[in-house]
Design a protein around this motif. Sequence first.
Motif, mmCIF file in Angstrom:
data_model
loop_
_atom_site.group_PDB
_atom_site.id
_atom_site.type_symbol
_atom_site.label_atom_id
_atom_site.label_comp_id
_atom_site.label_asym_id
_atom_site.label_seq_id
_atom_site.Cartn_x
_atom_site.Cartn_y
_atom_site.Cartn_z
ATOM 1 N N GLN A 73 33.902 111.438 -22.646
ATOM 2 C CA GLN A 73 34.425 110.704 -23.791
ATOM 3 C C GLN A 73 35.467 111.538 -24.522
ATOM 4 O O GLN A 73 36.468 111.000 -25.010
ATOM 5 C CB GLN A 73 33.285 110.310 -24.737
ATOM 6 C CG GLN A 73 32.362 109.245 -24.155
ATOM 7 C CD GLN A 73 31.100 109.062 -24.970
ATOM 8 O OE1 GLN A 73 30.530 110.033 -25.477
ATOM 9 N NE2 GLN A 73 30.647 107.822 -25.087
ATOM 10 N N SER A 74 35.248 112.841 -24.593
ATOM 11 C CA SER A 74 36.206 113.733 -25.238
ATOM 12 C C SER A 74 37.568 113.676 -24.555
ATOM 13 O O SER A 74 38.605 113.614 -25.222
ATOM 14 C CB SER A 74 35.660 115.160 -25.237
ATOM 15 O OG SER A 74 36.589 116.052 -25.807
ATOM 16 N N MET A 75 37.554 113.666 -23.232
ATOM 17 C CA MET A 75 38.820 113.571 -22.487
ATOM 18 C C MET A 75 39.525 112.250 -22.787
ATOM 19 O O MET A 75 40.742 112.200 -22.945
ATOM 20 C CB MET A 75 38.567 113.703 -20.985
ATOM 21 C CG MET A 75 38.202 115.102 -20.545
ATOM 22 S SD MET A 75 38.080 115.226 -18.750
ATOM 23 C CE MET A 75 36.365 114.783 -18.502
ATOM 24 N N LEU A 76 38.739 111.177 -22.881
ATOM 25 C CA LEU A 76 39.309 109.859 -23.142
ATOM 26 C C LEU A 76 39.829 109.731 -24.571
ATOM 27 O O LEU A 76 40.820 109.041 -24.823
ATOM 28 C CB LEU A 76 38.260 108.776 -22.884
ATOM 29 C CG LEU A 76 37.768 108.656 -21.436
ATOM 30 C CD1 LEU A 76 36.515 107.804 -21.367
ATOM 31 C CD2 LEU A 76 38.871 108.092 -20.547
ATOM 32 N N ILE A 117 30.753 116.761 -29.571
ATOM 33 C CA ILE A 117 31.434 117.018 -28.293
ATOM 34 C C ILE A 117 32.600 116.052 -28.105
ATOM 35 O O ILE A 117 33.735 116.454 -27.850
ATOM 36 C CB ILE A 117 30.444 116.889 -27.113
ATOM 37 C CG1 ILE A 117 29.316 117.915 -27.235
ATOM 38 C CG2 ILE A 117 31.184 117.027 -25.775
ATOM 39 C CD1 ILE A 117 28.140 117.665 -26.300
ATOM 40 N N ALA A 118 32.328 114.757 -28.210
ATOM 41 C CA ALA A 118 33.313 113.738 -27.866
ATOM 42 C C ALA A 118 34.515 113.715 -28.804
ATOM 43 O O ALA A 118 35.616 113.349 -28.397
ATOM 44 C CB ALA A 118 32.651 112.359 -27.848
ATOM 45 N N LEU A 119 34.305 114.108 -30.053
ATOM 46 C CA LEU A 119 35.410 114.103 -31.010
ATOM 47 C C LEU A 119 36.105 115.452 -31.078
ATOM 48 O O LEU A 119 36.977 115.674 -31.920
ATOM 49 C CB LEU A 119 34.907 113.681 -32.400
ATOM 50 C CG LEU A 119 34.230 112.308 -32.456
ATOM 51 C CD1 LEU A 119 33.776 111.996 -33.876
ATOM 52 C CD2 LEU A 119 35.119 111.210 -31.902
ATOM 53 N N GLY A 120 35.732 116.358 -30.189
ATOM 54 C CA GLY A 120 36.425 117.635 -30.071
ATOM 55 C C GLY A 120 36.423 118.474 -31.338
ATOM 56 O O GLY A 120 37.404 119.149 -31.638
ATOM 57 N N GLY A 121 35.334 118.406 -32.095
ATOM 58 C CA GLY A 121 35.240 119.190 -33.313
ATOM 59 C C GLY A 121 35.905 118.549 -34.520
ATOM 60 O O GLY A 121 35.946 119.134 -35.604
ATOM 61 N N ARG A 140 37.385 104.727 -18.837
ATOM 62 C CA ARG A 140 36.471 105.583 -18.082
ATOM 63 C C ARG A 140 37.278 106.715 -17.456
ATOM 64 O O ARG A 140 38.450 106.552 -17.140
ATOM 65 C CB ARG A 140 35.811 104.800 -16.955
ATOM 66 C CG ARG A 140 34.920 103.676 -17.392
ATOM 67 C CD ARG A 140 34.300 102.975 -16.159
ATOM 68 N NE ARG A 140 33.483 101.846 -16.547
ATOM 69 C CZ ARG A 140 33.937 100.611 -16.705
ATOM 70 N NH1 ARG A 140 35.208 100.340 -16.501
ATOM 71 N NH2 ARG A 140 33.107 99.639 -17.059
ATOM 72 N N VAL A 141 36.611 107.834 -17.258
ATOM 73 C CA VAL A 141 37.225 108.936 -16.521
ATOM 74 C C VAL A 141 37.153 108.573 -15.038
ATOM 75 O O VAL A 141 36.077 108.265 -14.532
ATOM 76 C CB VAL A 141 36.495 110.260 -16.798
ATOM 77 C CG1 VAL A 141 37.052 111.372 -15.921
ATOM 78 C CG2 VAL A 141 36.609 110.624 -18.263
ATOM 79 N N GLU A 142 38.290 108.590 -14.389
ATOM 80 C CA GLU A 142 38.323 108.221 -12.952
ATOM 81 C C GLU A 142 38.164 109.444 -12.090
ATOM 82 O O GLU A 142 38.518 110.516 -12.397
ATOM 83 C CB GLU A 142 39.627 107.501 -12.624
ATOM 84 C CG GLU A 142 39.801 106.210 -13.390
ATOM 85 C CD GLU A 142 38.735 105.154 -13.090
ATOM 86 O OE1 GLU A 142 38.193 105.114 -11.964
ATOM 87 O OE2 GLU A 142 38.422 104.375 -14.002
#
Length: 193
Positions: free
Chosen positions: A42-45, A71-75, A191-193
């Motif tokens: 999710q962080s990458m997205l 994690i997902a919001l990158g801090g 989604r991460v592919e």
Amino acid sequence: MSEFPKIWFLRHGETYWNAEKRVQGRKESDLTRKGRMQAEMQSMLMAPVLKDRGIPCLVSPLRRAQQTARIALGGRDYETDPRLAEAMAGVFEGRTLDEIAQSHPDISSANPHALDLFCEAPGGEGFDAFEARIRSVLMSLEQPTVLVAHGLWGQVLRGIICGLGRAEMAALPNEQGCVYVLENGEEFVLRVE
């Protein structure tokens, strides 16, 4: 044009209780290794979205959503909103689906979808109150927003925005590790592919 601003919805990553098919509701369970990896996806997205510092992020107060958000919001800073907590599932919280089927066979067999099962739980929140709580969040949004919450919460959110009835909401897929983008009465999934 939708009456609601654009929303990026993230369900928390897998927890130990998710893996055990145990009802969480308002009870707590930590992310598994897989759940932390889902939050990394999710962080990458979300990285391109979060470059815009003006987008607010609202997160459920429950620990699994907080762990995912970190994690997902990158801090990135976020606000905690108690209205984003998962549906309260009364006496079913902490029990496995098999245990519920044994102790409450009529409720279990009549409600094969998790949304309906939670909302029919003795001592639970019930669907009408749950939906009203989610609508109150939606009505308070004034700009595009990131929401980090829970599976059933997200099903109802997505259903409201897309104009679905309760049965259609209950049948929606409930993925972890992706981002649901809701805009103009429609959703698409990143989604991460």
